[in-house]
Design an enzyme around this catalytic site. Structure first.
Site, PDB file in Angstrom:
ATOM      1  N   ASN A 113     -51.266 -62.947  -2.610  1.00 23.19           N
ATOM      2  CA  ASN A 113     -50.755 -62.594  -1.287  1.00 23.19           C
ATOM      3  C   ASN A 113     -49.238 -62.730  -1.268  1.00 23.19           C
ATOM      4  O   ASN A 113     -48.627 -63.125  -2.266  1.00 23.19           O
ATOM      5  CB  ASN A 113     -51.366 -63.507  -0.210  1.00 23.19           C
ATOM      6  CG  ASN A 113     -52.801 -63.151   0.126  1.00 23.19           C
ATOM      7  OD1 ASN A 113     -53.200 -61.992   0.071  1.00 23.19           O
ATOM      8  ND2 ASN A 113     -53.579 -64.155   0.488  1.00 23.19           N
ATOM      9  N   TYR A 117     -64.919 -60.575  -5.452  1.00 19.02           N
ATOM     10  CA  TYR A 117     -64.147 -59.348  -5.549  1.00 19.02           C
ATOM     11  C   TYR A 117     -64.890 -58.284  -6.348  1.00 19.02           C
ATOM     12  O   TYR A 117     -65.014 -57.130  -5.921  1.00 19.02           O
ATOM     13  CB  TYR A 117     -62.781 -59.631  -6.178  1.00 19.02           C
ATOM     14  CG  TYR A 117     -61.750 -60.105  -5.195  1.00 19.02           C
ATOM     15  CD1 TYR A 117     -61.946 -61.284  -4.463  1.00 19.02           C
ATOM     16  CD2 TYR A 117     -60.574 -59.404  -4.987  1.00 19.02           C
ATOM     17  CE1 TYR A 117     -61.005 -61.732  -3.559  1.00 19.02           C
ATOM     18  CE2 TYR A 117     -59.624 -59.848  -4.082  1.00 19.02           C
ATOM     19  CZ  TYR A 117     -59.847 -61.012  -3.372  1.00 19.02           C
ATOM     20  OH  TYR A 117     -58.906 -61.446  -2.470  1.00 19.02           O
ATOM     21  N   HIS A 131     -58.295 -56.445   3.376  1.00 23.62           N
ATOM     22  CA  HIS A 131     -57.308 -55.663   2.614  1.00 23.62           C
ATOM     23  C   HIS A 131     -57.612 -54.164   2.658  1.00 23.62           C
ATOM     24  O   HIS A 131     -57.349 -53.430   1.712  1.00 23.62           O
ATOM     25  CB  HIS A 131     -57.244 -56.136   1.158  1.00 23.62           C
ATOM     26  CG  HIS A 131     -56.831 -57.564   1.001  1.00 23.62           C
ATOM     27  ND1 HIS A 131     -55.520 -57.967   1.089  1.00 23.62           N
ATOM     28  CD2 HIS A 131     -57.559 -58.688   0.792  1.00 23.62           C
ATOM     29  CE1 HIS A 131     -55.455 -59.281   0.931  1.00 23.62           C
ATOM     30  NE2 HIS A 131     -56.673 -59.742   0.760  1.00 23.62           N
TER      31      HIS A 131
END
Length: 490
Positions: free
Chosen positions: A132, A342, A59
């Site tokens: 997504n 993350y 990303h």
């Protein structure tokens, strides 16, 4: 002696001293070598060397905007989340869209899933919904995620994405067949970020005020209509403007055309999960709408561009472990892995104090905890504050109220495969998706798959992938096989 006053137009060093000359470095005489004492020169060069932080491994290429989320329908029977507590309630948001596999310098108009992340600045803390533009993903266990991404990234030797690596991984990962069908289909290249849907993809948990638990899936349906590009259109656009999606989003908002999405959820009572016909926590599968219809929640609107892309888009940090009361995780294995991965990625890229940056800090409340020190710490909290708990100095204390309902567990620890349900299958939903397509859509899907698979050098890898498409649907497999053979014979 006259008093010198710095004005808002005075150029200064980072320590605030006025700069006398920003055109010429200090030298030892006219034409002589430069001097180490030139603070302004050294400061500018040192900062320039450090202007880039490590890019996201995935990303990396992204765009973002601010806006709001407004509740349009009552969902209080399913969650006690404050920002969803009443119709008309508005919450400020920041959304980031991105490609997945390529680097920060990649083009926007490429065949790749798109990240769709929304940060809700709620009165009970920030809630990050990270998903997504597809409702499923390639793998179902986070231990496979690094291997998957390595297969999609530039090859260590050739320095480019290699069909051999891409398709070899998919050949050994039959659960990827569903997402491959999405990626190679007509929606594989969105025309813009405004013209694509977004999905939470994972299964999450909602808990209502009575403590009842529900599992949910999020669907953001674009109000601009879904529009996508063919491979030929995308190649032309990427060549003309690699930043095409960024350009579109920026210009639309600047001219007052504010993109919006309607949020729907699918809701499953927690008690139904164990006996559902397939594993409802499997990220490679969707819940059929006939079983769990879409229920409208609210409207997401983006109406303000960031003033600084680096500060507000590149440094934006989304973590699916940022929950608020009434919302929590499910046993979804991929979600469980991302709850750690993350946040850890942001600590590496931005530092342990990245949550103090303006784009990441809460806006409707104040973060109060005992985190101190570390790189770029600005949360000293005063000389009398204590950074431990419990204490006797009126520091922040725990509430004793969990954010969501507890998840039931049983059995022995170990590296278990996911529990088997009666209809668990890696290929059925890929076949269902294929059978939903029109004849023209099937032709384009087959051509897209064959275009990549035909470039693979190993016959055994091709055969493994063809077996997946045959298992999804006999016609699907036959047409891909014929198309691959035709391209390899040319």
């Amino acid at each position: 002696m006259s008093k010198r006053v710095l004005t808002t137009r005075t150029l200064t060093t980072e320590s605030g001293a006025p700069v006398a000359d920003n055109q010429n470095s200090t030298s030892a005489g006219v034409g002589g070598p430069l001097l180490l004492q030139d603070q302004h020169l050294l400061e500018k060069l040192a900062r320039f060397n450090r202007e880039r932080i490590p890019e996201r491994v995935v990303h990396a290429r992204g765009s973002g905007a601010y806006g709001h989320f407004e509740v349009t329908d009552d969902v209080t029977g399913f969650t006690h989340a404050d920002f969803l507590s009443e119709i008309g309630r508005r919450t400020e948001v920041f959304a980031r869209f991105s490609t997945v596999a390529d680097s920060l310098g990649g083009a926007d108009a490429v065949r790749d899933p798109r990240g769709f992340a929304v940060k809700f600045y709620t009165a009970e803390g920030n809630y990050d919904l990270v998903g997504n533009n597809t409702p499923v993903f390639f793998v179902k266990d986070p231990i496979k995620f690094p291997d998957f991404i390595h297969s999609q990234k530039r090859d260590p030797f050739t320095g480019r994405q290699e069909p051999d690596n891409v398709w070899d991984f998919w050949a050994h990962s039959p659960e990827a067949t569903h997402q491959v069908t999405w990626l190679m289909g007509d929606r594989g290249i969105p025309a813009s970020y405004r013209h694509m849907n977004g999905y939470g993809s994972h299964t999450y948990q909602w808990t209502n005020a009575e403590g009842e638990a529900f599992f949910v899936k999020y669907h953001f349906k674009t109000n601009q209509g879904v529009r996508s590009l063919s491979g030929e259109q995308a190649a032309e656009i990427a060549g003309k403007d690699p930043s095409s999606h960024q350009t579109d989003l920026l210009q639309a908002i600047e001219r007052g055309v504010h993109p919006s999405w309607t949020l729907y959820v699918q809701i499953m009572p927690a008690a139904e999960a164990a006996d559902y016909r397939f594993n409802p926590f499997d990220l490679t599968k969707v819940w059929p709408h006939a079983d769990h219809p879409l229920r409208r929640v609210g409207r997401l609107v983006l109406d303000r561009n960031p003033d600084n892309v680096f500060a507000e888009v590149e440094q934006a940090a989304f973590s699916p472990n940022n929950f608020v009361p009434g919302i929590g995780p499910s046993p979804d294995k991929m979600l469980q892995g991302r709850l750690f991965a993350y946040a850890d990625a942001h600590r590496y890229r931005l530092g342990v104090n990245h949550t103090l940056l303006a784009v990441n800090a809460p806006k409707a409340t104040t973060a109060r905890n005992h985190g101190r020190d570390g790189l770029m710490a600005v949360n000293a909290q005063g000389r009398h504050a204590k950074n431990y708990e419990p204490n006797s100095y009126d520091g922040p204390v725990e509430t004793g109220r969990p954010l969501s309902a507890p998840l039931a567990v049983s059995g022995y620890t170990g590296t278990h495969e996911a529990p088997t349900h009666t209809k668990d299958d890696d290929f059925f939903q890929a076949g269902e998706l294929y059978r939903l397509l029109s004849e023209e859509e099937r032709q384009r899907l087959v051509a897209n798959i064959a275009g990549g698979l035909s470039q693979v050098s190993r016959d055994d890898v091709i055969e493994k992938n063809l077996a997946h498409f045959h298992a999804a649907d006999p016609e699907y497999g036959r047409r891909v096989e014929e198309a691959v053979r035709a391209l390899r014979e040319d």
